[in-house]
Design an enzyme around this catalytic site. Sequence first.
Site: not given
Length: 923
Positions: A152, A584
């Site tokens: 990532h 999120k």
Amino acid sequence: MNELISPTLSADKNHPLREDIRLLGRILGDTIREQEGDRIFDLVELTRQNSIAFQRDGDAKAKRQLESVLNDLDADDTIAVIRAYSYFSLLANIAEDQHYIRRRRAHDLAGSRPREGTISLAVERTLDADIPAEDLIRFLSDALIVPVLTAHPTEVQRKSILDLQKQIAQLLTERDRLQLTPQEEGRNEDGLRRAVLTLWQTRILRELRLTVEDEIENGLSYYQYTFLSEVPQLYGEVEDALAVKGASKPITASFLRMGSWIGGDRDGNPFVTHHVMEHALAQHCTTVMNHYFDELNKLGSEMSQSVRLVGVSQALESLATYSPDDAIHRHDELYRRALIGIYARLSATARALNLQLQQRPPVAQVIPYANSAEFGADLAIIIESLAENHSNRIARGRLRALRRAVDVFGFHLAALDMRQHSGVHESVVAELFLRGAGRSGYAQLPENERRAWLLDELQVPRPLRSRFLDYSEATRNELAIIDMAADLRRRFGAQSVANYIVSMTSGVSDLLEVALLLKESGLLVPGEKPRLDLNLIPLFETIDDLRNSGKVMDTLFREPYYRALLESRGDVQEVMLGYSDSNKDGGFLTANWELYKAEVDLVKVFAEHGIGLRLFHGRGGTVGRGGGPSYNAILAQPPGSVAGQIRITEQGEVIASKYSDSEIGRRNLETLVAATMEATLLASQDHSHEQPGYYEALEAMSAHAYSVYRALVYETPGFVEFFRSATPIAEIADLNVGSRPASRRKSDRIEDLRAIPWVFSWSLARIMLPGWYGFGSAVEQWVSVSGENSVETLREMYMKWPFFHALLSNMDMVLAKSDISIASRYVELVGDARLGQEIFSRIEQEWHRTVHWLLTITGQKNLLEANPALARSLQSRSPYIDPLNHLQVDLLLRYRRGEHDDSLKRAILLTIKGISAGLRNSG
């Protein structure tokens, strides 16, 4: 740094840490003076002293002088200051890691009670609960614990930097553990100075964006640092601990294995192709084979026993007889001859797998191993012969470790997971139905009709695709990857590619679509007793999908054909839960609560259907993406949700902090095992958290937190502009640290932005919004309507309920790393000043409200009062992080005004690196 953080504790036990930091700081300062001159050294020292004075005493004059000096820097001086502060944080990280090891060793040497998260304490607790040692052996033989490495964009360390960090750590360990003579101490310090000088002269930034191949290589380095040596050693420690407690049998199956997404995760990453997958597993195999050859060479040197002095088993004698080694001077060294034969067969295996290895050639060409089990069986013959002939002490050394390594890593090293978005599968399946069966409109069908189409086709014993038809590029790519998976399983073993994860699963058809694609490549075989070769794993990510996860799985299990497929997988179903996207989508409190409730629902559904549940936790490095201490996180899971089976992602810079040092790496692996043991065997006996009103309180608070979070992020006009202006989100895209695009599609919508850059951006701006926003308002509203005893209820929940305790502890950490005064400077980056102030004032008010209620519930006077080690760490490094934030804002202002020279861009990227190194878990 936030003045609410608990003051640093001055204790004698921390004296060695302070000495190490002073030593490394002095060496870094001397290096800067030597390399950059007195002027740069004096500049760095002046800003450092002013920053420390301001942090320690709130000295306004020091703050003004610091800002004045930083604002007047030219480009070259700015880069020098940024590099100095970044490297100090990096060196401080090394010192702190070594101090952690030092404290663990001191505790062990003192003979004190085993510490939390250790195998010894977990074994002790289970035995105290009247669980026999033999039952523990059976549990571990059936358990499965898998850390899964992912690539990532917050894994910011170059391998060159990691290697230098390891060298510095080894030199610090040498100073700590050996009584050095003055000459040896001088050589040691000279080694440290060489390493720091090389570090200073090494480029921090990557010149080019990482490719997936680069990420594969980076991930494999942690196997060389830690996993190949420490995983087998951990098994040995577990077996030895159980033997002490009366267990008479070894652990038969390997409960701790490794997984990887690097090279198999193509969700939103167009650069992961079938060729990349093949490269990934070839590199996996090369890495593990090199380890096996090295260990066999060492064993060949060590195993010098003569049959004139020690007996051997008949099986060992046969193994030596079939060895191609016929050297006369080794005719009586049957163990050594057997090892030479094993080496030759392994060499033949490497050639059969088309591996290019730089190893000593075998003495002759022989038949390769058909699989890793044959290799392990030969090693077992040697081990059993030694045990039968009073040489178990030798068998329990390097041989035991190698035998366990072969069982854990095979020829594939780590299982390479496949992952793709459900929307991609839908498109491919729709095209297959259209071109292969003349059936149009699949994508427009309701869920029930989709399932019917798919189930009918799954039971037909012929492929849907044809080599005579031309498909779209997207469909060709997806089919090529699944074809490659089938080929790789044949070459490297069934465990090399064993899992297929379906992102954004919302219905049963999302899984059946993948089943159909697997059938096209022979990985699902229809018939009266159908066989499924891969685990089909739904990934529930949004709040709505988490809420529906139990219903989806219940519907899936009611399909007789899928149950037949699941029977071929041992009646165990894995489910992945997404911490990042749910956060999120719904905010910190709601995401965590919905994840908890989803697990409770899944436990019930799986029990009703008699299916074994294995949860895969998609946790990130930060609290905003499900991060936090693994031990507490596992123990905080609902009862019945662990059950000896758990997979968990290791993401971002957390991989480097956990596994670049072998000793720290082993302790982190030990923590996973200990927590899984305790959560499985002891949690069922602990119902202390099941108090009336706890769930109701969380449900009410979550609902309010959700509305507050959604109102800010998704319903506030101009919020997207605020986010993209007040954080370095745009500049993160230029940081060459990951192969994956920042968004799933070209869009400015928050929904389309990947969770990683979303969290990373807020972290760099020191707002850390995903790790706390909405909690304060939720608690305040609930207390106001629940009466005078509500605060005591929350305090009781914090003390008695592991889930709520872990939730608040993680939030405590993230709030301590935030700094609202520094965050206010980033608002200067918002072009619309009124918009910036309106939104930031809401964030600031919620921050103060959240801190107030956190301290009220936990009973702390300051943040991190319960975690003095982290409080000390943050306070010691804040004078080096905060100026980087100040510089970053000024650099971003200049960059966005149109100054695009290379030195300015490089300076911005260096601040991103430096801040993330200082915060450690930033993305």
